[in-house]
Design a protein around this motif. Sequence first.
Motif, PDB file in Angstrom:
ATOM      1  N   GLY A  45       0.812  -1.206   0.000  1.00  0.00           N
ATOM      2  CA  GLY A  45       0.000   0.000   0.000  1.00  0.00           C
ATOM      3  C   GLY A  45       0.849   1.261   0.000  1.00  0.00           C
ATOM      4  O   GLY A  45       0.624   2.175   0.785  1.00  0.00           O
ATOM      5  N   VAL A  46       1.823   1.336  -0.903  1.00  0.00           N
ATOM      6  CA  VAL A  46       2.807   2.412  -0.905  1.00  0.00           C
ATOM      7  C   VAL A  46       2.283   3.632  -1.670  1.00  0.00           C
ATOM      8  O   VAL A  46       1.711   3.516  -2.747  1.00  0.00           O
ATOM      9  CB  VAL A  46       4.125   1.934  -1.548  1.00  0.00           C
ATOM     10  N   GLU A  47       2.506   4.800  -1.083  1.00  0.00           N
ATOM     11  CA  GLU A  47       2.200   6.077  -1.734  1.00  0.00           C
ATOM     12  C   GLU A  47       3.427   6.968  -1.594  1.00  0.00           C
ATOM     13  O   GLU A  47       3.851   7.276  -0.481  1.00  0.00           O
ATOM     14  CB  GLU A  47       0.989   6.737  -1.082  1.00  0.00           C
ATOM     15  N   ILE A  49       5.037  10.658  -2.599  1.00  0.00           N
ATOM     16  CA  ILE A  49       4.688  12.002  -3.034  1.00  0.00           C
ATOM     17  C   ILE A  49       5.952  12.686  -3.569  1.00  0.00           C
ATOM     18  O   ILE A  49       6.978  12.719  -2.890  1.00  0.00           O
ATOM     19  CB  ILE A  49       4.116  12.845  -1.864  1.00  0.00           C
ATOM     20  N   LYS A  59       2.261  11.846  -7.677  1.00  0.00           N
ATOM     21  CA  LYS A  59       2.021  10.845  -6.640  1.00  0.00           C
ATOM     22  C   LYS A  59       2.150   9.471  -7.306  1.00  0.00           C
ATOM     23  O   LYS A  59       1.585   9.239  -8.369  1.00  0.00           O
ATOM     24  CB  LYS A  59       0.615  11.018  -6.079  1.00  0.00           C
ATOM     25  N   MET A  60       2.905   8.583  -6.672  1.00  0.00           N
ATOM     26  CA  MET A  60       3.063   7.223  -7.170  1.00  0.00           C
ATOM     27  C   MET A  60       2.412   6.264  -6.176  1.00  0.00           C
ATOM     28  O   MET A  60       2.721   6.304  -4.987  1.00  0.00           O
ATOM     29  CB  MET A  60       4.542   6.867  -7.362  1.00  0.00           C
ATOM     30  N   LEU A  61       1.510   5.422  -6.671  1.00  0.00           N
ATOM     31  CA  LEU A  61       0.791   4.458  -5.839  1.00  0.00           C
ATOM     32  C   LEU A  61       1.124   3.052  -6.303  1.00  0.00           C
ATOM     33  O   LEU A  61       1.056   2.770  -7.510  1.00  0.00           O
ATOM     34  CB  LEU A  61      -0.714   4.694  -5.960  1.00  0.00           C
ATOM     35  N   VAL A  80       1.719  -0.267 -10.828  1.00  0.00           N
ATOM     36  CA  VAL A  80       1.905   1.069 -10.282  1.00  0.00           C
ATOM     37  C   VAL A  80       0.991   2.046 -11.022  1.00  0.00           C
ATOM     38  O   VAL A  80       0.642   1.821 -12.185  1.00  0.00           O
ATOM     39  CB  VAL A  80       3.390   1.507 -10.394  1.00  0.00           C
ATOM     40  N   THR A  81       0.613   3.099 -10.321  1.00  0.00           N
ATOM     41  CA  THR A  81      -0.111   4.221 -10.912  1.00  0.00           C
ATOM     42  C   THR A  81       0.646   5.483 -10.538  1.00  0.00           C
ATOM     43  O   THR A  81       0.990   5.677  -9.369  1.00  0.00           O
ATOM     44  CB  THR A  81      -1.556   4.313 -10.368  1.00  0.00           C
ATOM     45  N   ARG A  94      -2.021  10.662 -16.081  1.00  0.00           N
ATOM     46  CA  ARG A  94      -2.032   9.469 -15.234  1.00  0.00           C
ATOM     47  C   ARG A  94      -1.443   8.316 -16.047  1.00  0.00           C
ATOM     48  O   ARG A  94      -1.821   8.112 -17.195  1.00  0.00           O
ATOM     49  CB  ARG A  94      -3.448   9.147 -14.818  1.00  0.00           C
TER      50      ARG A  94
END
Length: 186
Positions: A45-47, A49, A59-61, A80-81, A94
Amino acid sequence: MKSLKTWASVSLLICFFFSSCENDLKDVEKVSADNSLLPVDKSYGVEVIYSDSAIVKAKMLAPQVDRYKDKQYDEMVKGVTIIFYDENQKETSRIVSDYAIRREAQGIVELKKNVVATNVKGDVYKSDELIWDEKQHKFYSNKLVQVNQKNGNVLFGTSFESDEAFKKPRIFNATGNFPSGGNLVN
């Protein structure tokens, strides 16, 4: 005499069993000693910034990030997003992919497998690979790219480059249904 033969057979089998186990154990020890194959850290669950002067730029999710210290990269095996923002914190583009590697020292993120990028105009870029150069603030690819524009035009090219907002894209060796005017194609 019969018990001596049985004892000898059992002893031979036991020796064979232990010698074969010893070889397997050595192989296992060799593999487990190679720590470079294992991630140093697994995060879920990495975010991440990305900001400049306290203004969020991107922002990378990622559902999972595996960090490999010896190899100096982070691997996102579950995809990844990456979302980019303008100065007013409105989304400009995006990018989504099934797999990515981030090479921190080089400032490069390699997005691979089913890479799809969209911009605020509604244009959709598809490729098997897209490289994000964090330092140069641009994307590029030397793989085939397909661009589906919101107006219905479809373009294909052998390589591609763009700014992070996908406002100034360039497609090389392009074919397809070309737009009238504009500078999308080289």
